[in-house]
Design an enzyme around this catalytic site. Structure first.
Site, PDB file in Angstrom:
ATOM      1  CE  LYS A  78      -3.932   1.851   2.700  1.00 16.18           C
ATOM      2  NZ  LYS A  78      -4.776   1.628   3.887  1.00 16.18           N
ATOM      3  CB  SER A 153      -8.121   3.488   2.825  1.00 11.89           C
ATOM      4  OG  SER A 153      -7.268   2.907   3.782  1.00 11.89           O
ATOM      5  CB  SER A 177      -8.285   0.610   5.719  1.00 16.71           C
ATOM      6  OG  SER A 177      -9.021   1.784   5.564  1.00 16.71           O
TER       7      SER A 177
HETATM    8  N1  GLN Z   1     -13.090   3.936   6.249  1.00 17.68           N
HETATM    9  C1  GLN Z   1     -12.585   4.355   7.507  1.00 17.68           C
HETATM   10  C2  GLN Z   1     -12.204   5.797   7.418  1.00 17.68           C
HETATM   11  O1  GLN Z   1     -12.490   6.378   6.446  1.00 17.68           O
HETATM   12  C3  GLN Z   1     -11.403   3.517   7.896  1.00 17.68           C
HETATM   13  C4  GLN Z   1     -10.185   3.855   7.147  1.00 17.68           C
HETATM   14  C5  GLN Z   1      -9.000   3.043   7.543  1.00 17.68           C
HETATM   15  O2  GLN Z   1      -9.117   2.000   8.183  1.00 17.68           O
HETATM   16  N2  GLN Z   1      -7.833   3.541   7.164  1.00 17.68           N
HETATM   17  O3  GLN Z   1     -11.625   6.359   8.295  1.00 17.68           O
END
Ligand code: GLN
Length: 484
Positions: A78, A153, A177
């Site tokens: 990532k 994400s 994410s």
């Molecule tokens: N979707 C969640 C957010 O927008 C979690 C994101 C994540 O785990 N990085 O914060």
């Protein structure tokens, strides 16, 4: 079967027996990238030249029998983990030209194992989002249906694994994410216990929640990857000094008598019918393997999303203060220092990142701190206690990973709250700091994958993996591949 579709264990055997070379594996991986990446858009950077260089090194160690678990295995990372000398953007325009002078601990460990870096995968900018639509560069697509998002994400990592553009990947999980995109793309995603894996060199989003973990085709690959990346790191004071178990050794053990908790608060109205059915069928299957299902209660679940969006945005507003046009990346000129800061941040950050900086700054501001930040911390403790109480009765907890399957690109972009709700089942796991895994457990009528979340006790990834593996071995969901 093409080499790029195999799992780590299969490739390890072929490579160690010299039936194929690391180069052969890479040829298939990049052949696949050439064929489908235009459609999937999983990567921000494809590091092909570097990969073939790494391949030579890995091949030599295999020839001289100095191979380890991941030697010669093509893995995607990532793009929020620092890779020395390789562009690391965090999918943000503010870091569009940032080439880290150092290596993150996770990628350094993978390097020690002689992994091959395939490329850096797309994400929501600074990992803020659930669909990759917040990426400052492009939206990745779901390999099962290109009109749909891959989740987020870590959507690029999950899409790359599902599409066969790498063998495995690493992602980060602050509120879901790793698990949510794994669920939406039909692959395995593991968020380890907070403290299990070093976060040194991970671009910080919300430091009390962020954790790095693997995204893989199956549970045994997840165990192999976790064994490689876990462990104490003096460079991350939140990493624990416990010994790292050999997670692969936990696999294949019986789950007879295992107590699995079904939290009643997680089977709520609004959850997609096909998702609900797949998860119920999966629970029956786990019971048929000898586990005992027990209803448990996590009574503060309904406050998790609200508490998370106070805490995560507060921490983000502080963490993102460092992007000032001086230390990293983008710099816009201004009439004085403050003007330069403002112009740089106005141009460099996307809408969602700005929204979160404003929310977090507000929650931390004097006069509001007690009402918002402190209150959210107290709620976090209640949620943590909920898990501790439930784990007095059961060994693992099973839930859907996401309330819906993959949604259409654009479907939720105008309503941030709807987007936030796609993590409703994953967020409390981060707040409590416990480990969670998402594994494929079926498909909707529209042929989109559904994920089952298994949650474990602090530092008990072994039981989690054991249960996940037992279920996986009794199904073939993880063998299915999208036709692209
Ligand atoms: N979707 C969640 C957010 O927008 C979690 C994101 C994540 O785990 N990085 O914060």
């Amino acid at each position: 079967m093409k080499l790029n579709e195999m799992n780590i264990r299969e490739l390890r055997r072929l490579l160690d027996n010299r039936e194929v070379s690391v180069r052969d594996v890479l040829d298939d991986v990049y052949g696949r990238i050439d064929a489908v990446e235009d459609k999937v858009k999983a990567f921000i950077t494809v590091s092909r030249d570097e990969a073939y260089r790494m391949a030579e090194h890995a091949q030599e160690s295999i020839i001289s029998n100095r191979m380890s678990l991941l030697s010669g295995i093509p893995i995607a990372v990532k793009d929020n983990m620092c890779t020395k000398g390789i562009l690391t953007t965090c999918a943000s325009k503010i870091l569009h030209n940032f080439i880290p002078p150092y290596e993150s601990t996770v990628t350094a460990k993978l390097k020690e194992h002689l992994y091959i870096l395939v490329g850096k995968t797309n994400l929501d900018e600074f990992a803020m989002g659930s669909s990759t639509e917040n990426s400052g560069f492009h939206t990745s697509r779901n390999p099962w249906n290109l009109e749909c998002v891959p989740g987020g994400s870590s959507g690029g990592s999950a899409a790359a694994v599902a599409a066969g553009e790498c063998i495995a990947a690493v992602g980060s999980d602050t509120g879901g994410s790793i698990r949510q995109p794994a669920s939406l793309c039909g692959v395995v995603g593991l968020k380890p216990t907070y403290g299990r894996v070093s976060r040194y060199g991970l671009v910080a989003f919300a430091s009390s929640l962020d954790q790095i973990g693997p995204i893989t085709r199956d549970v045994s690959d997840a165990a192999a990857m976790l064994t490689a990346i876990a462990g104490h790191d003096p460079l991350d004071s939140t990493s624990v000094s416990y010994d790292t178990p050999d997670y692969e050794a936990a696999l294949g053990k019986e789950i007879k008598g295992l107590r699995i908790g079904i939290p009643k608060e997680f089977f709520i109205e609004g959850i997609d019918k096909d998702v609900e059915e797949a998860v119920h069928t999966a629970i029956k299957k786990i019971e048929s393997l000898g586990a005992k299902a027990v209803e448990v209660s996590l009574p503060h679940t309904c406050f998790a999303t609200a508490a998370y969006y106070i805490l995560a945005t507060s921490e983000a507003s502080s963490n993102l203060g460092r992007y000032d046009g001086v230390k990293y990346g983008l710099r816009e000129s201004g009439k004085d220092l403050i003007d330069m800061y403002m112009k740089t941040r106005a141009k460099g950050f996307g809408t969602e990142v700005k929204r979160r900086i404003m929310l977090g700054t507000y929650a931390l501001s004097s006069g509001y701190y007690d009402a918002y930040y402190k209150k959210a911390q107290q709620v976090r403790t209640l949620i943590k206690n909920d898990f501790a109480n439930a784990f007095k009765e059961v060994d693992v907890i099973v839930t859907p990973t996401s309330p819906t399957p993959a949604f259409k690109v654009g479907e939720k972009t105008t309503d941030p709250l709807q987007m936030y709700l796609s993590d409703i089942f994953t967020i409390s796991v981060n707040l409590a700091g416990v480990p969670g895994i998402s594994i494929p457990c079926g498909f909707t009528k529209g042929n989109l994958p559904v994920g089952l979340q298994i949650i474990g006790k602090h530092f008990d990834e072994e039981t989690l993996l054991k249960a996940a593996y037992a279920y996986e071995q009794s199904t073939d969901w993880h063998m299915r591949r999208p036709s692209l």
